[in-house]
Design a protein around this motif. Structure first.
Motif, PDB file in Angstrom:
ATOM      1  N   LEU A 233       0.805  -1.219   0.000  1.00 17.03           N
ATOM      2  CA  LEU A 233       0.000   0.000   0.000  1.00 17.03           C
ATOM      3  C   LEU A 233       0.840   1.272   0.000  1.00 17.03           C
ATOM      4  O   LEU A 233       0.287   2.381   0.080  1.00 17.03           O
ATOM      5  CB  LEU A 233      -1.010   0.038   1.153  1.00 17.03           C
ATOM      6  N   ASP A 235       3.222   3.916  -2.203  1.00 18.26           N
ATOM      7  CA  ASP A 235       3.152   4.347  -3.600  1.00 18.26           C
ATOM      8  C   ASP A 235       4.415   5.135  -3.946  1.00 18.26           C
ATOM      9  O   ASP A 235       5.208   5.489  -3.054  1.00 18.26           O
ATOM     10  CB  ASP A 235       1.907   5.215  -3.810  1.00 18.26           C
ATOM     11  N   THR A 260      -3.071   1.552  -3.320  1.00 18.68           N
ATOM     12  CA  THR A 260      -2.907   2.277  -2.063  1.00 18.68           C
ATOM     13  C   THR A 260      -4.057   2.053  -1.087  1.00 18.68           C
ATOM     14  O   THR A 260      -4.071   2.653  -0.012  1.00 18.68           O
ATOM     15  CB  THR A 260      -2.776   3.794  -2.335  1.00 18.68           C
ATOM     16  N   GLU A 261      -5.012   1.206  -1.446  1.00 18.77           N
ATOM     17  CA  GLU A 261      -6.148   0.958  -0.555  1.00 18.77           C
ATOM     18  C   GLU A 261      -6.459  -0.527  -0.524  1.00 18.77           C
ATOM     19  O   GLU A 261      -6.247  -1.255  -1.495  1.00 18.77           O
ATOM     20  CB  GLU A 261      -7.392   1.732  -1.029  1.00 18.77           C
ATOM     21  N   ASN A 262      -6.981  -0.973   0.617  1.00 20.83           N
ATOM     22  CA  ASN A 262      -7.489  -2.333   0.739  1.00 20.83           C
ATOM     23  C   ASN A 262      -8.896  -2.410   0.160  1.00 20.83           C
ATOM     24  O   ASN A 262      -9.613  -1.406   0.135  1.00 20.83           O
ATOM     25  CB  ASN A 262      -7.502  -2.745   2.219  1.00 20.83           C
ATOM     26  N   SER A 296       2.990   4.060   4.280  1.00 23.29           N
ATOM     27  CA  SER A 296       1.946   3.045   4.146  1.00 23.29           C
ATOM     28  C   SER A 296       1.390   2.740   5.532  1.00 23.29           C
ATOM     29  O   SER A 296       2.128   2.757   6.522  1.00 23.29           O
ATOM     30  CB  SER A 296       2.519   1.762   3.537  1.00 23.29           C
ATOM     31  N   ALA A 480     -11.633  -5.583   2.929  1.00 19.46           N
ATOM     32  CA  ALA A 480     -10.857  -4.631   3.713  1.00 19.46           C
ATOM     33  C   ALA A 480     -11.127  -4.797   5.202  1.00 19.46           C
ATOM     34  O   ALA A 480     -12.277  -4.827   5.642  1.00 19.46           O
ATOM     35  CB  ALA A 480     -11.190  -3.203   3.279  1.00 19.46           C
TER      36      ALA A 480
END
Length: 751
Positions: A233, A235, A260-262, A296, A480
Motif C-alpha cells: 500500500l 506508492d 494504495t487501498e485495501n 503506508s 478490507a
C-alpha cells in the motif's frame, strides 16, 4: 554493453541435451486448428466432447487439458481418463493446453480438485467420442451399432471380420451430433485409469523442448522488470529515471497503476517498470532508478512483536467454531496432574516455486493476448479485463507449463503487470520476476500462534481438548479490514477426528499487514503441526505409546457427524454423503504407515520414530519419520513412510510422486523457512536467507503405499504436506527428549 546473447535456460538444455543434432523448438504460442478435425475452437458451447477431443485426419487424438500443469501431472491424468474411455492407442494421442475459457467450467488448479471435479466428466467425454466412432462405423457398414465395438483405436464388427481405424472415420463423425445416453466403462475394464503411466511432458522437459512462461518469445518483445513498493500500500512519491534511461538497451520507463487501498485482491502492487530489449538491460535499469516511496499504513508491521500479539490472543477466549461437551469444566476437574497445555508458532512462509512468476502480453487489434505461468487463467482474464476496461472475451490467456506453483501462481498480479505494460507501450512485453521479487512481493502464507489444552482421565485416556488458533485471515486479501477467519478453520481446526466427550475449537482475531494467500495445504500446515505434535505430548504425559494413544483417541470406526458434534466443518465443499469422514480409513493409513516403518522396533541411541495422521482435501494420509540426531545437533532422516488413501486414483505413480514431493516441501519449511517483516518490509530475498531443503537433508528413502479404494476420487497434490512436519518433530523428541513447538527448527537442536 552493446552486444547481447540470449542463451536462455531452455535454449541451453536444447543445445546440450541432443549431441550431434541441431534441434529447434517452436514456442507454444497457441493451438492450430486442423481442417477436418473435431476442433475445439469451432465447437458448440454445449458439446463437451468437441471441447475436449479433436480427432485429426491421420487418426491422432488430440486431448485438451483445461487444468494447469505444474508438476502434479494433470496433463497425464486427463489424457489417461479420456484415452481410456475413448479406447485410444496411447501412442497415438497428443495433449493440447486449453486457453482460459468459461466453457471448461472451473479451471482453477488449486485445492487438489482437478481429478475430484473432473474424473466422471472426462470419462463421459471419452465414452461419448467412442460411441460416436462406433455408430459412424456401424452406419457405414449398414449394421446395428450394438454389434460393433471400439478397441485400441479401431472399431470392429466381429460377425463380418471388418474393422476401421479411427482415422478412417474422421469425416463421418465431424458433423455427427454427440449422443446424450452414453454409459462409461465398468471399472474392471479400465485400461489406463488406476495404472502408472509415464509423464507425457517428461521428454520435452528434460530435453529443453518444453515451453515455460519465461521461454515465450514473440517478435519485438520487450523485457520488463519492476521496482515494486517495499511495503504493501505504499506508492511512488517521486522517481528519477534519468540514469535508468541511459542504460544501453533500455527503451522506456513506465509508472505502474497504484495500489494504495485495501482490499488488495490480486491487483499489481504498483511501482515503476523498466522496459528494455533484453533482461540484463532491464535489470540494470531498474537498479538505477531513484525512487522515494510514500508512507503506508503497514509500515509499522514488525513480525517479531506481532508474534506476542498473536500469542496473547490465544490465551483468551475467541470465536467458537466447534463446541461439544464442557471443555472448561473438564479441564478444571482434571487438575495439574492430568492436564497439559502447550503453545505453537509457525511464521509467514513463501511458496518459492523454482520458476519465479513470468508472463508475456501482446495488445493487437483490440485483443489482449497473454502467455502466463498461471494456475487459474480465468482469474487472469477477469483481472486484466477489469484493469484495462476490456470485455473479457477480448482477453485471451494461454497457459504455459508451470515450474512449480504451490498456490502462488493462482494470483494473477504478474499477468496483469504484463498486460498493463503491453497496453501502455504498444509492444509485446514479458514481465520477469526475479527470485528476490518472488520472496519479497508475494502473497504469503499467514503467520499463526496456537494454544492447546487437554485433560486425561485416570486411565490415561484423552477426555477433553481445547484448540485456540490466531492468524491473519486470507479473507483480508478480498475484504478490507477482515479479521475473522473463513475456510481456514476447516483445515485442521474444526475437523479434529477425536472421539472424546469434550472438545472446543476457537480462533482469535488479527489484521493482515502483508499480502496473504494460500500455500500448498493452506491452514493445515500450522493446525496439523500443532494438533499432531500436541497429541504426541499428551501420549507422553499419559505414559502411553503414541500410536496406541492416537488410535484410541480417534475412537471406533465410524462416520463422523460433525454437525452433531458442534462443528461447522464444511468438508472441503463436498457432500458428506459422497465424501464421509470415515475414521476407519483414517486409522487404516495410520496402521499401514506405522507397520511399514516397523513401529516399536529398537533404534540406535539418539534415533527416533515420529508419526502424524490427517485427513485433508478428502484424502487420508499418515506419515512416519525416522531421525538420527548427532551430539552437535545435526540431523539425518534415514527414512520416511507414507500411507495414502485418496479414493479412486488415476495414476498411482503420480500419487507416489506427490507424497514424496509433499514430504520434501514440508521438510523445507520445517527445517529452514521463515519470512520475517521489519518496518513493513520483508527481510528475506533469496535462497541464502530463505533456504529450501538440500539433497543431503532429504530423507534417504521415502516409501509410499497407495491404498486400493473404489471410493470417489479425492485430492492428491496437497494432503501429503501437513503430516510430515509434526511427524518429524515427534521423531526428534523420541530421539532427544527435546520438544519442537515452533518452526522452523533452525538452531533449536543445537541450543
Amino acid at each position: 554493453m552493446t552486444d547481447y546473447f540470449d542463451l536462455s535456460r531452455r535454449r541451453f538444455l536444447r543445445t546440450t541435451a541432443v549431441a550431434g543434432a541441431a534441434v529447434f523448438a517452436v514456442p507454444l504460442l497457441g493451438r492450430r486448428a486442423v481442417p477436418g478435425a473435431i476442433a475445439s475452437e469451432a465447437a458448440a458451447a454445449d458439446s463437451e466432447a468437441r471441447l475436449f477431443v479433436a480427432l485429426q485426419p491421420d487418426g491422432t487424438v488430440e486431448i485438451t487439458c483445461h487444468r494447469s500443469e505444474m508438476g502434479q501431472h494433470a496433463r497425464t491424468a486427463v489424457a489417461q481418463i479420456v484415452a481410456d474411455e475413448l479406447e485410444a492407442d496411447w501412442d497415438r494421442i497428443t495433449i493440447a493446453q486449453a486457453l482460459g475459457d468459461k466453457r471448461y467450467g472451473d479451471q482453477n488448479t488449486d485445492g487438489s480438485r482437478s481429478i475430484r471435479f473432473n474424473l466422471e466428466r472426462l470419462r463421459l467425454v471419452g465414452a461419448t467420442v467412442r460411441r460416436m466412432l462406433r455408430d459412424a462405423a456401424a452406419e457405414r457398414w449398414g449394421v446395428e451399432p450394438g454389434s460393433c465395438r471400439a478397441e485400441q483405436h479401431r472399431v470392429y464388427h466381429d460377425a463380418s471380420g471388418r474393422s476401421l481405424d479411427y482415422g478412417e472415420l474422421v469425416e463421418a463423425v465431424a458433423g455427427r451430433e454427440p449422443p446424450t445416453d452414453v454409459t462409461p466403462k465398468d471399472r474392471k475394464d479400465w485400461r489406463y485409469i488406476g495404472k502408472g503411466k509415464a509423464i507425457v511432458d517428461m521428454q520435452d522437459i528434460v530435453s529443453g523442448r518444453a515451453t515455460f512462461a519465461a521461454d515465450v518469445r514473440l517478435p519485438g518483445t520487450l523485457v520488463a522488470m519492476i521496482a515494486r513498493p517495499p511495503v504493501v500500500l505504499a506508492d511512488v512519491a517521486s522517481v528519477d529515471d534519468s540514469a535508468a534511461r541511459e542504460v544501453p538497451g533500455v527503451v522506456d520507463v513506465i509508472r505502474m497503476p497504484s495500489l494504495t487501498e485495501n482490499p488488495v485482491d490480486f491487483n499489481p502492487l504498483g511501482g515503476v517498470a523498466v522496459l528494455a530489449e533484453h533482461t540484463w538491460a532491464a535489470q540494470l535499469g531498474r537498479d538505477k532508478l531513484d525512487i522515494s516511496w510514500t508512507d503506508s499504513p503497514n509500515a509499522s508491521y514488525d513480525s517479531a512483536s506481532f508474534r506476542g500479539r498473536l500469542e496473547t490472543a490465544c490465551r483468551e477466549s475467541g470465536d467458537v467454531h466447534r463446541s461439544k461437551g464442557d471443555v472448561e469444566a473438564a479441564l478444571a476437574e482434571a487438575g495439574d496432574e492430568r492436564r497439559h497445555s502447550a503453545e505453537y508458532y509457525v511464521p509467514h512462509l513463501a511458496q518459492a516455486p523454482m520458476e519465479p512468476p513470468s508472463a508475456t502480453a501482446r495488445f493487437e487489434d483490440g485483443v489482449m493476448e497473454v502467455w502466463a505461468a498461471t494456475q487459474n487463467p480465468q482469474a487472469d482474464q477477469s483481472l486484466i479485463a477489469g484493469l484495462l476496461d476490456l470485455p473479457p472475451e477480448k482477453v485471451k490467456v494461454h497457459v504455459t507449463l508451470l515450474g512449480g506453483a504451490f498456490g502462488r501462481k493462482s494470483k494473477p498480479d504478474f499477468s496483469a503487470e504484463a498486460a498493463w505494460l503491453a497496453y501502455k507501450s504498444g509492444r509485446p512485453v514479458r514481465v520477469q520476476w526475479q527470485r528476490e521479487d518472488d520472496i519479497r512481493h508475494g502473497f504469503f502464507h499467514t503467520v499463526s500462534a496456537q494454544r492447546l489444552e487437554a485433560a486425561l482421565d485416570d486411565g490415561g485416556r484423552l477426555t477433553a481438548l481445547r484448540h485456540r488458533s490466531t492468524f491473519p485471515t486470507i479473507n483480508a486479501t478480498f475484504e478490507a479490514g477482515a479479521e475473522v477467519p473463513g475456510f481456514e478453520t476447516d483445515l485442521g481446526l474444526s475437523d479434529a477426528p477425536l472421539a472424546i466427550p469434550h472438545i472446543q475449537a476457537e480462533t482469535g482475531r488479527a489484521p493482515a499487514q502483508v499480502r496473504t494467500g494460500w500455500m500448498r495445504s493452506v491452514a493445515n500446515i500450522y493446525h496439523v503441526f500443532a494438533l499432531q505434535s500436541f497429541l504426541a505430548e499428551m501420549a507422553h504425559k499419559a505414559g502411553r505409546d503414541h500410536r496406541d494413544f492416537l488410535l484410541e483417541a480417534i475412537g471406533p470406526d465410524r462416520v463422523i457427524d460433525f454437525e452433531a458434534e458442534g462443528s461447522k466443518f464444511d468438508n472441503y465443499g463436498a457432500d458428506f454423503d459422497e465424501y464421509p469422514f470415515d475414521t476407519g480409513r483414517l486409522k487404516h493409513v495410520l496402521r499401514r504407515a506405522t507397520d511399514m516403518a516397523g513401529w516399536g522396533r529398537e533404534l540406535p541411541a539418539r534415533s527416533g520414530l515420529g508419526l502424524a495422521v490427517h485427513r485433508s482435501f478428502l484424502t487420508y494420509v499418515a506419515t512416519v519419520v525416522e531421525v538420527a540426531v548427532a551430539e552437535d545437533g545435526s540431523l539425518r532422516i534415514p527414512g520416511t513412510w507414507v500411507a495414502v488413501d485418496a479414493g479412486t486414483v488415476v495414476n498411482r505413480d503420480s500419487v507416489r510422486n506427490q507424497m514424496e514431493g509433499a514430504s520434501v516441501f514440508s521438510l523445507s519449511y520445517a527445517l529452514h523457512s521463515a519470512i520475517t517483516v521489519k518496518d513493513g518490509a520483508v527481510e528475506q530475498g533469496n535462497f541464502d536467507d530463505y533456504p529450501v531443503a538440500r539433497m543431503p537433508e532429504a530423507p534417504a528413502s521415502i516409501s509410499v503405499e497407495v491404498v486400493d479404494s473404489d471410493a470417489p476420487p479425492a485430492g492428491v497434490g496437497e494432503p501429503g504436506t501437513p503430516p510430515f512436519a509434526p511427524a518429524l518433530c515427534n521423531a526428534i523428541f523420541a530421539a532427544t527428549g527435546k520438544r519442537i513447538r515452533e518452526l522452523p527448527i533452525g538452531e533449536q537442536l543445537r541450543a
